[in-house]
Design a protein around this motif. Sequence first.
Motif, PDB file in Angstrom:
ATOM      1  N   HIS A   4       0.837  -1.195   0.000  1.00 16.50           N
ATOM      2  CA  HIS A   4       0.000   0.000   0.000  1.00 16.50           C
ATOM      3  C   HIS A   4       0.875   1.248   0.000  1.00 16.50           C
ATOM      4  O   HIS A   4       1.786   1.380   0.810  1.00 16.50           O
ATOM      5  CB  HIS A   4      -0.904  -0.019   1.228  1.00 16.50           C
ATOM      6  CG  HIS A   4      -1.951   1.035   1.171  1.00 16.50           C
ATOM      7  ND1 HIS A   4      -2.911   1.069   0.176  1.00 16.50           N
ATOM      8  CD2 HIS A   4      -2.182   2.101   1.971  1.00 16.50           C
ATOM      9  CE1 HIS A   4      -3.683   2.112   0.352  1.00 16.50           C
ATOM     10  NE2 HIS A   4      -3.269   2.767   1.437  1.00 16.50           N
ATOM     11  N   TRP A   5       0.614   2.152  -0.929  1.00 18.96           N
ATOM     12  CA  TRP A   5       1.421   3.363  -1.036  1.00 18.96           C
ATOM     13  C   TRP A   5       0.497   4.567  -1.011  1.00 18.96           C
ATOM     14  O   TRP A   5      -0.276   4.787  -1.943  1.00 18.96           O
ATOM     15  CB  TRP A   5       2.220   3.336  -2.335  1.00 18.96           C
ATOM     16  CG  TRP A   5       3.018   4.585  -2.564  1.00 18.96           C
ATOM     17  CD1 TRP A   5       2.604   5.700  -3.225  1.00 18.96           C
ATOM     18  CD2 TRP A   5       4.345   4.857  -2.135  1.00 18.96           C
ATOM     19  NE1 TRP A   5       3.579   6.653  -3.226  1.00 18.96           N
ATOM     20  CE2 TRP A   5       4.673   6.161  -2.553  1.00 18.96           C
ATOM     21  CE3 TRP A   5       5.291   4.131  -1.400  1.00 18.96           C
ATOM     22  CZ2 TRP A   5       5.900   6.751  -2.310  1.00 18.96           C
ATOM     23  CZ3 TRP A   5       6.519   4.716  -1.158  1.00 18.96           C
ATOM     24  CH2 TRP A   5       6.811   6.012  -1.606  1.00 18.96           C
ATOM     25  N   SER A   6       0.543   5.325   0.099  1.00 23.95           N
ATOM     26  CA  SER A   6      -0.154   6.612   0.086  1.00 23.95           C
ATOM     27  C   SER A   6       0.641   7.548   0.983  1.00 23.95           C
ATOM     28  O   SER A   6       0.513   7.527   2.209  1.00 23.95           O
ATOM     29  CB  SER A   6      -1.603   6.467   0.559  1.00 23.95           C
ATOM     30  OG  SER A   6      -1.647   6.167   1.914  1.00 23.95           O
ATOM     31  N   PRO A   7       1.507   8.318   0.401  1.00 20.49           N
ATOM     32  CA  PRO A   7       2.526   9.048   1.166  1.00 20.49           C
ATOM     33  C   PRO A   7       1.991  10.254   1.942  1.00 20.49           C
ATOM     34  O   PRO A   7       2.770  10.875   2.651  1.00 20.49           O
ATOM     35  CB  PRO A   7       3.507   9.490   0.086  1.00 20.49           C
ATOM     36  CG  PRO A   7       2.696   9.546  -1.155  1.00 20.49           C
ATOM     37  CD  PRO A   7       1.636   8.509  -1.038  1.00 20.49           C
ATOM     38  N   ASN A   8       0.699  10.592   1.804  1.00 21.62           N
ATOM     39  CA  ASN A   8       0.218  11.768   2.521  1.00 21.62           C
ATOM     40  C   ASN A   8       0.023  11.467   3.995  1.00 21.62           C
ATOM     41  O   ASN A   8      -0.657  10.519   4.367  1.00 21.62           O
ATOM     42  CB  ASN A   8      -1.096  12.251   1.906  1.00 21.62           C
ATOM     43  CG  ASN A   8      -0.829  12.912   0.573  1.00 21.62           C
ATOM     44  OD1 ASN A   8       0.169  13.617   0.429  1.00 21.62           O
ATOM     45  ND2 ASN A   8      -1.684  12.639  -0.389  1.00 21.62           N
TER      46      ASN A   8
END
Lengths: 252, 458
Positions: free
Chosen positions: B206-210
């Motif tokens: 899972h990638w969501s850098p915020n």
Amino acid sequence: MQNKMTARNVEVHYGDKMALDGINLDIPQHQILALIGASGCGKSTFLRCLNRMNDEISGCRVSGEIFLDDENIYAPKIDPVLVRARIGMVFQKPNPFPKSIFDNIAFGPRINRITESEAELRDIVHYALERVGMMDEVKDRLQESATGLSGGQQQRICIARALAIAPEVLLMDEPCSALDPIATTRIEELLEVLSSDYTIVIVTHSMHQAARISQRSAFFHLGELIEVGATDKIFTKPDDQRTENYITGRFG
Amino acid sequence: MDFSTLTLLLIALSGLMYVLCCNRVRRTAQTLQQRPKSLLRYYGQNAVIWTFIPAFCFLLLFAFFHSILLEQYYLHIIADVYADSPENQHRLLLAQMKNIAAGILSSEDVQLQNLAQDFAASETLVYRARTWLVVLLALGLAGFAYRKAVPHFRVRESVEKTLQRSFLIAASLAIFTTIAIVASLLFEAVRFFYAYPIFDFLTGLHWSPNIALHADQVGSSGAFGMVPILAGTLLIALIAMSLAVPIGLCSAIYMSEFAHPRFRNFCKPTLEILAGIPTVVYGFFAALTAAPFFRKIGLSLGLEVSSESALAAGAVMGIMIIPFISSLSDDVIRAVPRSLRDAALGLGATRAEMVTKVLLPAAFPGLVGAFLLAVSRAIGETMIVVMAVGTAANLTFNPLESVTTVTVQIVGLLTGDTVFDSPKTLSAFALGITLFVITLGLNIAALALSRRIAERYE
């Protein structure tokens, strides 16, 4: 003596430059013919005319007729690929493919569809190796790369590769110039044996080699065929002054 | 004296020393009836080396480091004087002090004004000392070289050694730069891995850098699993390669083996023009032409195609690397010796048989090397994907959907207002080092393979 190949008025141009000028030459069956002459005299060019290898050089034009048996190999309907399948060629530098010894020799029979059966193919390869006297040397390493062999062995593999397509004529372009004297002797002995079954044309820079192995010699000079005849005669009583000069080492 | 005046002075002095030393050797040689051991110009060059190089190096080092050292010194003083103010104020005070010293700013703070005066004075002193040192160094070493300029000194050896060393320095400079770049990447990446475990980074799906800036913000979890973006990168590279390899390889074979020389002379430069198009232009093409085109085709076939589909970006990237592959493959195929072609043709092979049975097997390792280089280009390519690909990290292998790539994420993370201590920004460096390791591995493999083919036909 029957002629295996006959050249009539063969001219070769590279671009604007004339490389061969009106060559007429008979090549008798089951003999060794040596082509001698200084570098750049056209003897290799002539050799490459005999199996239409000059077609592969861009800018090279050949005119005249060359007969293999009674067929003009420069006739328009002739496929050069089929000509080359009947004429074997061995080059100056040993050039085995980077494949196994077996695959090297089997290359010609495979692409020419000489046989479909693996057993026959193996027989052909073994026969070719026997003919060049290498069966004992390599029988245990037929699957090893041919590029790992010594220079002399590589050249004999190349001869075996040419023999495997059962050629009628064998063309050799200075086959010993990259080899040491011992390997050279072996190849020369081999050629003498082969000449009873094959018509051989060999280009050589070595006068001694020509004298040792050939029955007939042809002397080329500056794109012209000066003189052709029995090797004994060419080397002892040549008709032309230029031939004598070359033989005795006064030029070239 | 400022930097350029000093440099000009050094050059003038060097020229003078060149002439002086040459003359001195010639004169002494005449009076002693002795042939100089080296050519006259080497004595001159030796003098130039001694006069110019050490003094100029000193000048350069000074220019790089004097302000840092001076500031460091004054930072300490400020820290002592303003011991009661918080530490992060000290740098601000230093900047204020420098501005006061330069006369840009005025301040009510007497302490700071005094410090500024002090600073200005010591700066002048340092500069004066530099000028004297440079001049003295140059003159002293020039005198040394002049004394050495005698006919029996074998000066050529020492000049050539200097030349050799300068080549070595030039060569190692490139290497040091590479090391420095990697080190700076690594340094920031390690900071990221303190905040976020490396294992989760490499294997997370899972990638969501915020990241939530306030405690009550919703939807910003801050997950840094790089698998989806790596998968997106590889998907796009795969699409690009499956377009570029067949076309590039076939065109290389055609050019090197079948084409008429006149056609080749026309075609090769054309392909090289393709290689010279800026990638931004390819980006336009991908976003404005290719993507709608694929979308329209997809719709007419009844397929749902994203307007930022991996297919469009990959296809355009493939077009971009065609010339790269074709030119490299052409080199590899040409490296197969003429004699192998002759051998195959002489045995009655057709051109096509010669190519497939001899040429390609012989060139195979080199070709694979060329392809690997192309893959590493495709993976590192930035501009096309930034313009044509989305930023949502979908873990999918469907080329019709939108994916994102490592390079797109790095650009996204580092443009705009950024704070260099949040995991969000630092994750860009972790991605960067991952990208670097992948492309480095590919390049090493490519090099090893092409070296293998070179050995075989040495």
